[in-house]
Design a protein around this motif. Structure first.
Motif, PDB file in Angstrom:
ATOM      1  N   PRO A   1       3.057   0.858   6.619  1.00 58.98           N
ATOM      2  CA  PRO A   1       3.091  -0.148   5.547  1.00 58.98           C
ATOM      3  C   PRO A   1       3.353   0.437   4.173  1.00 58.98           C
ATOM      4  CG  PRO A   1       0.842   0.291   6.248  1.00 58.98           C
ATOM      5  CD  PRO A   1       1.720   1.002   7.227  1.00 58.98           C
ATOM      6  N   ASN A   2       3.353   1.786   4.053  1.00 62.62           N
ATOM      7  CA  ASN A   2       3.692   2.416   2.781  1.00 62.62           C
ATOM      8  C   ASN A   2       5.194   2.596   2.599  1.00 62.62           C
ATOM      9  OD1 ASN A   2       0.992   2.856   1.847  1.00 62.62           O
ATOM     10  ND2 ASN A   2       0.819   4.437   3.423  1.00 62.62           N
ATOM     11  N   ARG A   3       5.972   2.172   3.575  1.00 56.08           N
ATOM     12  CA  ARG A   3       7.431   2.271   3.518  1.00 56.08           C
ATOM     13  C   ARG A   3       8.036   0.889   3.727  1.00 56.08           C
ATOM     14  NH1 ARG A   3       5.597   6.145   1.922  1.00 56.08           N
ATOM     15  NH2 ARG A   3       5.710   8.291   2.730  1.00 56.08           N
TER      16      ARG A   3
ATOM     17  N   ASP B   1       0.736  -7.679  -6.596  1.00 54.40           N
ATOM     18  CA  ASP B   1       0.075  -7.319  -5.342  1.00 54.40           C
ATOM     19  C   ASP B   1      -0.178  -5.821  -5.230  1.00 54.40           C
ATOM     20  OD1 ASP B   1       2.562  -6.250  -4.807  1.00 54.40           O
ATOM     21  OD2 ASP B   1       3.011  -7.548  -3.091  1.00 54.40           O
ATOM     22  N   GLY B   2       0.058  -5.089  -6.297  1.00 55.06           N
ATOM     23  CA  GLY B   2      -0.189  -3.654  -6.292  1.00 55.06           C
ATOM     24  C   GLY B   2       0.883  -2.829  -5.618  1.00 55.06           C
ATOM     25  N   SER B   3       2.019  -3.438  -5.276  1.00 57.67           N
ATOM     26  CA  SER B   3       3.069  -2.728  -4.553  1.00 57.67           C
ATOM     27  C   SER B   3       4.130  -2.184  -5.498  1.00 57.67           C
ATOM     28  CB  SER B   3       3.748  -3.661  -3.550  1.00 57.67           C
ATOM     29  OG  SER B   3       4.589  -4.586  -4.212  1.00 57.67           O
ATOM     30  N   ASP B   4       4.979  -1.304  -4.930  1.00 54.39           N
ATOM     31  CA  ASP B   4       6.104  -0.771  -5.698  1.00 54.39           C
ATOM     32  C   ASP B   4       7.102  -1.865  -6.021  1.00 54.39           C
ATOM     33  OD1 ASP B   4       7.375   1.556  -6.847  1.00 54.39           O
ATOM     34  OD2 ASP B   4       8.890   1.380  -5.285  1.00 54.39           O
TER      35      ASP B   4
ATOM     36  N   ARG C   1       0.883  -1.160   0.000  1.00 60.73           N
ATOM     37  CA  ARG C   1       0.000   0.000   0.000  1.00 60.73           C
ATOM     38  C   ARG C   1       0.915   1.201   0.000  1.00 60.73           C
ATOM     39  NH1 ARG C   1      -1.753  -3.533   3.600  1.00 60.73           N
ATOM     40  NH2 ARG C   1      -0.950  -2.385   5.387  1.00 60.73           N
ATOM     41  N   ARG C   2       1.486   1.455  -1.154  1.00 60.56           N
ATOM     42  CA  ARG C   2       2.518   2.460  -1.257  1.00 60.56           C
ATOM     43  C   ARG C   2       2.063   3.599  -2.123  1.00 60.56           C
ATOM     44  NH1 ARG C   2       7.424   1.324  -0.337  1.00 60.56           N
ATOM     45  NH2 ARG C   2       8.297   1.824  -2.333  1.00 60.56           N
TER      46      ARG C   2
ATOM     47  N   ARG D   1       6.046   2.599 -15.000  1.00 53.86           N
ATOM     48  CA  ARG D   1       5.458   3.341 -13.875  1.00 53.86           C
ATOM     49  C   ARG D   1       4.296   2.570 -13.244  1.00 53.86           C
ATOM     50  NH1 ARG D   1       3.620   9.024 -15.769  1.00 53.86           N
ATOM     51  NH2 ARG D   1       3.710   9.478 -13.543  1.00 53.86           N
ATOM     52  N   THR D   2       3.881   1.494 -13.869  1.00 59.15           N
ATOM     53  CA  THR D   2       2.682   0.776 -13.435  1.00 59.15           C
ATOM     54  C   THR D   2       2.927  -0.060 -12.193  1.00 59.15           C
ATOM     55  OG1 THR D   2       1.557   0.693 -15.565  1.00 59.15           O
ATOM     56  CG2 THR D   2       1.167  -1.145 -14.081  1.00 59.15           C
TER      57      THR D   2
END
Length: 379
Positions: free
Chosen positions: A336-338, A251-254, A27-28, A244-245
């Motif tokens: 959780p974004n880091r 899992d939608g993460s970076d 969740r970034r 960039r996607t």
């Protein structure tokens, strides 16, 4: 929890407290740009134009030299740096800048606030003999110790613990990014290469696109990428959207986004060698002009001659000779974004590269990869 990207044919450091390991969806924050490593293409297109230029070669040489931007990293950092390797290996920091200034405003989106960050960072370790390379991607939101940095205007920025990795570039530019990586890894960066949004997009267009195969549909409203499963030849705009996607895959993460970037790098490396550029002077000129305009290098590579020599030295490295992984990390317990470096595994990685040894297989078999490792294959 660690995060690595396992290579396949298809295709720096105060400690941050660790909390309980947990698998989780990334969740970034909103993604920005991704980038690449086409230095051999840059140099050989410049060299080819000079060779084909005949009586105009002198003009072309001056022109392409004038296009290049360089930064004197050695002068800015001084002597307080890791020792260089004495075994013939080299480390190159490749940065993708997310500046919204100039031409980048239209392709990057967002607001030009006068700053830029290192949206994508890869350490390219060229092994002794220069026939193989290991590539380590550093997630942009990795929490690190950013050392004291002096920017290009001579302003001192005190060190900060728990800083996001990509903030180093916005605080102190290229030299601070290099210093942060060297602090994190203990490895000396022998060279620095940087490219921005618009330069990447133009390069892909000048190449005539890059062919990839997607194993599933990719629909990401943030990057504006809309691809059905199958084989595609991506133009510059589509290629930029791909790297960039993150929301439309895995899992939608970076971390998943990094996997897409790594797969694209392999596809690009695989295809550049088969383009027959020397037989197309116009295309070669356009590529050399775009590439040299798009690059910022360390001062040692800040000329066409230096790039040509560098390219010749690395000319034997192909897609199958690249081992690509992501720095082992775990999600930060308080956010959780880091992510934060997985200390023991990261140290094993840096120790191997410092000794010019292959990356341990166990570091290439991590379970939390972003789950996008098989989304792109090379036709």
């Amino acid at each position: 929890m660690s995060a690595q990207s396992t290579p396949g044919p298809d295709i720096p450091g105060a400690a941050v407290p660790r909390g309980p390991r947990r698998r989780g969806k990334g969740r970034r924050r909103k993604p920005r740009a991704g980038r690449r490593r086409g230095i051999r293409l840059v140099a050989w297109t410049a060299a080819g134009v000079v060779l084909l230029g005949g009586a105009g070669a002198g003009y072309l040489y001056v022109k392409f030299n004038g296009n290049l931007t360089s930064v004197d990293i050695d002068r800015m950092l001084g002597g307080d740096r890791p020792a260089g390797a004495d075994d013939g290996s080299e480390n190159i920091l490749v940065i993708g800048s997310d500046s919204r200034s100039g031409d980048n405003r239209s392709v990057g989106g967002g607001t030009d606030d006068g700053t830029a960050r290192s949206d994508t960072a890869m350490i390219v370790h060229v092994h002794e003999g220069h026939r193989e390379a290991s590539v380590v991607s550093i997630p942009r939101d990795t929490l690190v110790h950013r050392p004291d940095c002096v920017d290009s205007q001579g302003v001192d920025h005190p060190a900060e613990d728990g800083a996001m990795f990509n903030s180093a570039y916005s605080v102190g530019g290229a030299a601070c990014a290099v210093k942060t990586v060297e602090t994190l890894s203990g490895l000396r960066m022998d060279h620095y290469l940087e490219v921005d949004f618009s330069g990447f997009q133009r390069l892909i267009d000048d190449l005539g696109g890059v062919e990839i195969t997607t194993t599933q549909d990719i629909h990401d409203p943030d990057s504006h990428l809309d691809l059905e499963a199958g084989t595609h030849r991506l133009d510059g705009e589509e290629a930029l959207a791909l790297v960039r996607t993150r929301h439309g895959v895995g899992d939608g993460s970076d971390l998943g986004r990094i996997q897409l970037q790594q797969a694209f790098v392999k596809a690009l490396t695989e295809q550049v060698g088969s383009l027959g550029l020397l037989g197309d002077p116009t295309r070669l000129y356009n590529l050399a002009d775009t590439a040299t305009k798009s690059l910022t290098t360390d001062s040692d590579l800040g000329s066409v001659n230096a790039l040509m020599s560098f390219a010749a030295d690395l000319g034997g490295i192909g897609a199958s000779d690249l081992t690509m992984i992501t720095l082992p990390v775990h999600y930060a317990p308080d956010d959780p974004n880091r992510v934060a470096p997985e200390e023991d595994e990261a140290q094993r990685l840096w120790t191997a590269l410092k000794a010019d040894e292959p990356i341990p297989t166990t570091l290439r078999e991590g379970s939390a990869t972003g789950e996008a490792g098989d989304v792109i294959t090379v036709p």
